[in-house]
Scaffold this motif. Structure first.
Motif, mmCIF file in Angstrom:
data_model
loop_
_atom_site.group_PDB
_atom_site.id
_atom_site.type_symbol
_atom_site.label_atom_id
_atom_site.label_comp_id
_atom_site.label_asym_id
_atom_site.label_seq_id
_atom_site.Cartn_x
_atom_site.Cartn_y
_atom_site.Cartn_z
ATOM 1 N N THR A 46 0.839 -1.202 0.000
ATOM 2 C CA THR A 46 0.000 0.000 0.000
ATOM 3 C C THR A 46 0.871 1.248 0.000
ATOM 4 O O THR A 46 0.544 2.252 -0.637
ATOM 5 C CB THR A 46 -0.943 0.004 1.223
ATOM 6 N N GLY A 47 1.998 1.178 0.700
ATOM 7 C CA GLY A 47 2.922 2.314 0.710
ATOM 8 C C GLY A 47 3.546 2.563 -0.653
ATOM 9 O O GLY A 47 3.810 3.698 -1.025
ATOM 10 N N LEU A 48 3.766 1.492 -1.432
ATOM 11 C CA LEU A 48 4.370 1.628 -2.758
ATOM 12 C C LEU A 48 3.361 2.106 -3.797
ATOM 13 O O LEU A 48 3.705 2.850 -4.707
ATOM 14 C CB LEU A 48 4.958 0.292 -3.221
ATOM 15 N N ALA A 49 2.127 1.644 -3.659
ATOM 16 C CA ALA A 49 1.057 2.019 -4.596
ATOM 17 C C ALA A 49 -0.129 2.493 -3.769
ATOM 18 O O ALA A 49 -1.022 1.716 -3.450
ATOM 19 C CB ALA A 49 0.687 0.830 -5.477
ATOM 20 N N PRO A 50 -0.128 3.770 -3.371
ATOM 21 C CA PRO A 50 -1.199 4.284 -2.521
ATOM 22 C C PRO A 50 -2.579 4.004 -3.101
ATOM 23 O O PRO A 50 -2.808 4.137 -4.298
ATOM 24 C CB PRO A 50 -0.921 5.787 -2.464
ATOM 25 N N GLY A 51 -3.485 3.577 -2.219
ATOM 26 C CA GLY A 51 -4.845 3.254 -2.644
ATOM 27 C C GLY A 51 -5.022 1.805 -3.024
ATOM 28 O O GLY A 51 -6.138 1.345 -3.254
ATOM 29 N N SER A 52 -3.914 1.049 -3.114
ATOM 30 C CA SER A 52 -4.024 -0.377 -3.448
ATOM 31 C C SER A 52 -4.396 -1.166 -2.196
ATOM 32 O O SER A 52 -4.289 -0.672 -1.074
ATOM 33 C CB SER A 52 -2.714 -0.897 -4.042
ATOM 34 N N ARG A 53 -4.837 -2.411 -2.417
ATOM 35 C CA ARG A 53 -5.239 -3.258 -1.295
ATOM 36 C C ARG A 53 -4.916 -4.703 -1.639
ATOM 37 O O ARG A 53 -5.209 -5.162 -2.747
ATOM 38 C CB ARG A 53 -6.741 -3.085 -1.047
ATOM 39 N N LEU A 54 -4.275 -5.419 -0.706
ATOM 40 C CA LEU A 54 -3.970 -6.834 -0.893
ATOM 41 C C LEU A 54 -5.007 -7.640 -0.143
ATOM 42 O O LEU A 54 -5.171 -7.494 1.066
ATOM 43 C CB LEU A 54 -2.563 -7.153 -0.376
ATOM 44 N N HIS A 55 -5.750 -8.478 -0.866
ATOM 45 C CA HIS A 55 -6.786 -9.321 -0.263
ATOM 46 C C HIS A 55 -6.523 -10.753 -0.686
ATOM 47 O O HIS A 55 -6.701 -11.115 -1.853
ATOM 48 C CB HIS A 55 -8.176 -8.864 -0.710
ATOM 49 N N GLU A 56 -6.053 -11.573 0.287
ATOM 50 C CA GLU A 56 -5.624 -12.950 0.012
ATOM 51 C C GLU A 56 -4.566 -12.916 -1.081
ATOM 52 O O GLU A 56 -3.525 -12.324 -0.913
ATOM 53 C CB GLU A 56 -6.831 -13.826 -0.310
ATOM 54 N N SER A 57 -4.799 -13.503 -2.262
ATOM 55 C CA SER A 57 -3.759 -13.494 -3.295
ATOM 56 C C SER A 57 -4.092 -12.521 -4.424
ATOM 57 O O SER A 57 -3.509 -12.584 -5.497
ATOM 58 C CB SER A 57 -3.566 -14.906 -3.871
ATOM 59 N N VAL A 58 -5.032 -11.596 -4.164
ATOM 60 C CA VAL A 58 -5.417 -10.613 -5.182
ATOM 61 C C VAL A 58 -4.989 -9.230 -4.712
ATOM 62 O O VAL A 58 -5.302 -8.802 -3.601
ATOM 63 C CB VAL A 58 -6.949 -10.639 -5.432
ATOM 64 N N TRP A 59 -4.257 -8.536 -5.582
ATOM 65 C CA TRP A 59 -3.824 -7.179 -5.273
ATOM 66 C C TRP A 59 -4.680 -6.232 -6.094
ATOM 67 O O TRP A 59 -4.676 -6.268 -7.329
ATOM 68 C CB TRP A 59 -2.349 -7.030 -5.620
ATOM 69 N N GLU A 60 -5.465 -5.408 -5.422
ATOM 70 C CA GLU A 60 -6.363 -4.475 -6.093
ATOM 71 C C GLU A 60 -5.668 -3.121 -6.237
ATOM 72 O O GLU A 60 -5.283 -2.510 -5.241
ATOM 73 C CB GLU A 60 -7.658 -4.314 -5.297
ATOM 74 N N LEU A 61 -5.531 -2.690 -7.490
ATOM 75 C CA LEU A 61 -4.842 -1.424 -7.785
ATOM 76 C C LEU A 61 -5.818 -0.412 -8.367
ATOM 77 O O LEU A 61 -6.512 -0.708 -9.340
ATOM 78 C CB LEU A 61 -3.724 -1.655 -8.808
ATOM 79 N N PRO A 62 -5.884 0.794 -7.770
ATOM 80 C CA PRO A 62 -6.746 1.825 -8.352
ATOM 81 C C PRO A 62 -6.098 2.402 -9.594
ATOM 82 O O PRO A 62 -4.892 2.296 -9.796
ATOM 83 C CB PRO A 62 -6.826 2.869 -7.241
ATOM 84 N N GLY A 63 -6.889 2.988 -10.441
ATOM 85 C CA GLY A 63 -6.355 3.618 -11.643
ATOM 86 C C GLY A 63 -7.394 4.522 -12.242
ATOM 87 O O GLY A 63 -8.470 4.694 -11.685
ATOM 88 N N PRO A 64 -7.083 5.099 -13.422
ATOM 89 C CA PRO A 64 -8.066 5.968 -14.062
ATOM 90 C C PRO A 64 -9.309 5.193 -14.478
ATOM 91 O O PRO A 64 -10.409 5.715 -14.488
ATOM 92 C CB PRO A 64 -7.323 6.518 -15.281
ATOM 93 N N ALA A 65 -9.122 3.912 -14.804
ATOM 94 C CA ALA A 65 -10.248 3.038 -15.146
ATOM 95 C C ALA A 65 -10.729 2.384 -13.852
ATOM 96 O O ALA A 65 -10.229 2.688 -12.777
ATOM 97 C CB ALA A 65 -9.771 2.003 -16.147
ATOM 98 N N PRO A 66 -11.652 1.441 -13.908
ATOM 99 C CA PRO A 66 -12.050 0.726 -12.688
ATOM 100 C C PRO A 66 -10.853 0.036 -12.035
ATOM 101 O O PRO A 66 -9.819 -0.160 -12.651
ATOM 102 C CB PRO A 66 -13.055 -0.311 -13.210
ATOM 103 N N VAL A 67 -11.025 -0.351 -10.782
ATOM 104 C CA VAL A 67 -9.954 -1.011 -10.030
ATOM 105 C C VAL A 67 -9.459 -2.226 -10.801
ATOM 106 O O VAL A 67 -10.243 -3.005 -11.337
ATOM 107 C CB VAL A 67 -10.476 -1.429 -8.641
ATOM 108 N N ARG A 68 -8.137 -2.368 -10.851
ATOM 109 C CA ARG A 68 -7.533 -3.505 -11.555
ATOM 110 C C ARG A 68 -7.144 -4.556 -10.548
ATOM 111 O O ARG A 68 -6.472 -4.254 -9.555
ATOM 112 C CB ARG A 68 -6.307 -3.016 -12.315
ATOM 113 N N ASP A 69 -7.546 -5.799 -10.789
ATOM 114 C CA ASP A 69 -7.182 -6.911 -9.918
ATOM 115 C C ASP A 69 -5.987 -7.653 -10.507
ATOM 116 O O ASP A 69 -6.014 -8.060 -11.669
ATOM 117 C CB ASP A 69 -8.343 -7.898 -9.770
#
Length: 197
Positions: A46-69
């Motif tokens: 989360t510190g490297l990519a602010p707004g991201s979230r790690l849930h189990e083995s899926v890393w959710e990354l925010p972006g200009p489009a919808p959240v990328r898994d």
């Protein structure tokens, strides 16, 4: 042509500060390892990519489009801190390969006015006052004679200072007919750039 251009770019931009780049990378890896050890991998990511979230083995990354898994599924994640790309994180997610995250880190290179300022006295203690002045003067090309005049020393002394700077990679010398011309290198500019005007 491309290889020559890459090599020339490396020599002019990266080589003079390579040891600094290595120190910054070591510092960044240490910072990441400590964050992961104290707060967990999710907090570090989360510190490297602010707004991201790690849930189990899926890393959710925010972006200009919808959240990328990004589904890691044991593929691994390679972290590449860079000090040359000031924009946000870049993700390479190729199926069957580890995901690669390139992210901006550190103050940027080459060191700028925002970095530490070294006093003229400190630099003179290392180089000597006359040699430091020679390094400053070599921002513009000088023959041995013109450098000697500017420094108020003999030609032999000016030549000796130029040779010492050249052997340290801070100046170059080019022969033209019976005269030689000295000029500061990128490394020399970095060194003298720490000296406030």
């Amino acid at each position: 042509t491309l290889h020559r251009a890459q090599r020339a770019t490396y020599e002019a931009v990266i080589a003079p500060v390579w040891s600094v780049v290595q120190d910054l990378h070591r510092g960044e890896f240490t910072r990441y390892a400590l964050t992961a050890a104290e707060h967990g991998v999710a907090a570090a990511l989360t510190g490297l990519a602010p707004g991201s979230r790690l849930h189990e083995s899926v890393w959710e990354l925010p972006g200009p489009a919808p959240v990328r898994d990004v589904r890691l599924d044991g593929r691994g994640l390679v972290l590449l801190p860079t000090f040359h790309h000031p924009a946000g994180p870049l993700l390479q997610d190729t199926p069957g390969h580890p995901a690669v995250l390139t992210y901006p880190a550190g103050p940027g290179l080459p060191p700028t006015a925002g970095g530490p300022v070294v006093s003229a006295e400190a630099l003179a203690a290392v180089l000597g006052r006359t040699r430091l002045e020679a390094l400053r003067l070599l921002a513009e090309p000088h023959t041995t004679t013109s450098l000697a005049r500017a420094l108020h020393v003999s030609n032999a002394t000016a030549s000796s200072h130029a040779a010492a700077l050249r052997s340290a990679g801070m100046a170059t010398t080019a022969r033209r007919g019976r005269s030689v011309t000295h000029r500061r290198t990128a490394l020399g500019t970095l060194v003298v750039g720490a000296w406030p005007p």
